[in-house]
Motif scaffolding. Structure first.
Motif, PDB file in Angstrom:
ATOM      1  N   ARG A  11     -39.398  -4.370  22.508  1.00 35.22           N
ATOM      2  CA  ARG A  11     -38.458  -4.887  21.571  1.00 35.22           C
ATOM      3  C   ARG A  11     -36.873  -4.950  22.190  1.00 35.22           C
ATOM      4  O   ARG A  11     -36.237  -5.761  21.392  1.00 35.22           O
ATOM      5  N   VAL A  66     -34.319  -1.432  25.926  1.00 31.15           N
ATOM      6  CA  VAL A  66     -34.716  -2.153  27.139  1.00 31.15           C
ATOM      7  C   VAL A  66     -35.991  -2.352  27.462  1.00 31.15           C
ATOM      8  O   VAL A  66     -37.046  -1.664  27.075  1.00 31.15           O
ATOM      9  N   SER A  67     -36.407  -3.691  27.672  1.00 34.56           N
ATOM     10  CA  SER A  67     -37.652  -4.115  27.873  1.00 34.56           C
ATOM     11  C   SER A  67     -37.671  -4.421  29.562  1.00 34.56           C
ATOM     12  O   SER A  67     -36.834  -4.905  29.892  1.00 34.56           O
TER      13      SER A  67
HETATM   14  N1  SAH Z   1     -46.086  -1.164  19.259  1.00 33.07           N
HETATM   15  C1  SAH Z   1     -45.052  -1.408  20.324  1.00 33.07           C
HETATM   16  C2  SAH Z   1     -45.818  -1.174  21.771  1.00 33.07           C
HETATM   17  C3  SAH Z   1     -45.931   0.386  22.206  1.00 33.07           C
HETATM   18  S1  SAH Z   1     -46.341   0.680  23.777  1.00 33.07           S
HETATM   19  C4  SAH Z   1     -44.748  -2.890  20.337  1.00 33.07           C
HETATM   20  O1  SAH Z   1     -45.720  -3.597  19.878  1.00 33.07           O
HETATM   21  O2  SAH Z   1     -43.704  -3.531  20.354  1.00 33.07           O
HETATM   22  C5  SAH Z   1     -45.735   2.179  23.915  1.00 33.07           C
HETATM   23  C6  SAH Z   1     -44.455   2.482  24.657  1.00 33.07           C
HETATM   24  O3  SAH Z   1     -44.516   2.187  25.988  1.00 33.07           O
HETATM   25  C7  SAH Z   1     -43.419   1.867  24.101  1.00 33.07           C
HETATM   26  O4  SAH Z   1     -42.807   2.829  23.200  1.00 33.07           O
HETATM   27  C8  SAH Z   1     -42.542   1.796  25.331  1.00 33.07           C
HETATM   28  O5  SAH Z   1     -41.833   2.973  25.603  1.00 33.07           O
HETATM   29  C9  SAH Z   1     -43.339   1.498  26.370  1.00 33.07           C
HETATM   30  N2  SAH Z   1     -43.496   0.240  26.653  1.00 33.07           N
HETATM   31  C10 SAH Z   1     -44.546  -0.592  26.549  1.00 33.07           C
HETATM   32  N3  SAH Z   1     -44.328  -1.923  26.837  1.00 33.07           N
HETATM   33  C11 SAH Z   1     -43.032  -1.932  27.524  1.00 33.07           C
HETATM   34  C12 SAH Z   1     -42.191  -2.867  28.005  1.00 33.07           C
HETATM   35  N4  SAH Z   1     -42.678  -4.194  28.182  1.00 33.07           N
HETATM   36  N5  SAH Z   1     -40.899  -2.668  28.365  1.00 33.07           N
HETATM   37  C13 SAH Z   1     -40.668  -1.448  28.367  1.00 33.07           C
HETATM   38  N6  SAH Z   1     -41.171  -0.321  27.892  1.00 33.07           N
HETATM   39  C14 SAH Z   1     -42.323  -0.612  27.343  1.00 33.07           C
END
Ligand code: SAH
Length: 244
Positions: free
Chosen positions: A88, A129-130
């Protein structure tokens, strides 16, 4: 000065992981950067060391508790900025990586399960941050990606001091393609100009290829690059959109 990385995670044994090898590993051993992984579970307050709860409103999975994470964050003497890895968040860019690498260090919260209780982000100054539009099972891999991108920019880590300047994204363009020995492989020969020894011609060819490849492969980058060069004369496109 040592660049200090502090990682809050349920899996501290995943650090430094791959960053203990190669360039980052040598830099770690030399004290160019430090990596402290802190177990979030150590900040749980109940007998069962609970760090998560079921999602309010129902649904699958578990959510990381704001109180436990805030306690962890408030206890560790952590460097700024504080980042939380989450799909997000704002997509990570080379520009942001450069800013972080120029600072004293970084503190990273790694999510697991469905992610974090949203109130954590309201109550503390945390940058979400993503690392891209896909879902990982946890924040540890994304933290390693972010740290790798930062560490290679720290002074003295990369072999040739100049080898960072031309890279993809540094100029707003993808980098030009590379070739090496043998000159002919499976009937394919390295472009003539790269073997000419004419530095000006080589530079011109590389620039042209960087532009052409960016336009073709990454129209999003190309548009931004062109936009930055030539200021858009009017809001013509928006006016057109509104009439549709
Ligand atoms: N339910 C959440 C995804 C959780 S995945 C959603 O749909 O937005 C579990 C964890 O993995 C997240 O809390 C994050 O810390 C990490 N993660 C997963 N994908 C990521 C991404 N694209 N960028 C950064 N962190 C990520």
């Amino acid at each position: 000065m040592t660049f200090r990385a502090t990682v809050l995670t349920l899996y501290p044994e995943m650090f430094p992981g791959p960053l203990g090898h190669s360039l980052a590993g040598r830099a770690l051993a030399e004290g160019v950067w430090s990596c402290e992984a802190v177990n979030i579970r150590g900040f749980a307050t109940d007998r069962h060391r609970t760090v998560d709860g079921t999602p309010a409103g129902g649904g699958a999975g578990m959510v990381l508790r704001a109180d436990v994470l805030a306690a962890a964050l408030d206890t560790v003497a952590a460097a700024q900025p504080v980042l939380a890895m989450t799909p997000r968040g704002l997509p990570l860019t080379q520009a942001r990586v450069r800013q972080i690498a120029a600072g004293p260090g970084v503190t990273i919260l790694c999510g697991r399960f469905e992610g974090f209780d949203e109130r954590l982000f309201e109550a503390r100054a945390i940058e979400e941050v993503s690392i891209g539009d896909y879902i990982l099972s946890g924040g540890e891999m994304s933290a390693l990606v972010l740290l790798d991108a930062c560490v290679r920019l720290l002074p003295g880590v990369m072999g040739t001091a100049s080898s960072g300047d031309d890279e993809s994204f540094e100029t707003g363009l993808l980098e030009y393609p590379h070739y090496t020995r043998p000159v002919t492989w499976e009937g394919r020969t390295i472009p003539e100009v790269l073997r000419s020894g004419d530095h000006a011609k080589v530079a011109a060819w590389r620039h042209a290829r960087a532009e052409a490849d960016t336009r073709l492969r990454r129209p999003d980058l190309w548009e931004r690059h062109e936009g930055a060069r030539v200021p858009s004369p009017s809001g013509a496109r928006h006016e057109k959109d509104e009439t549709q």
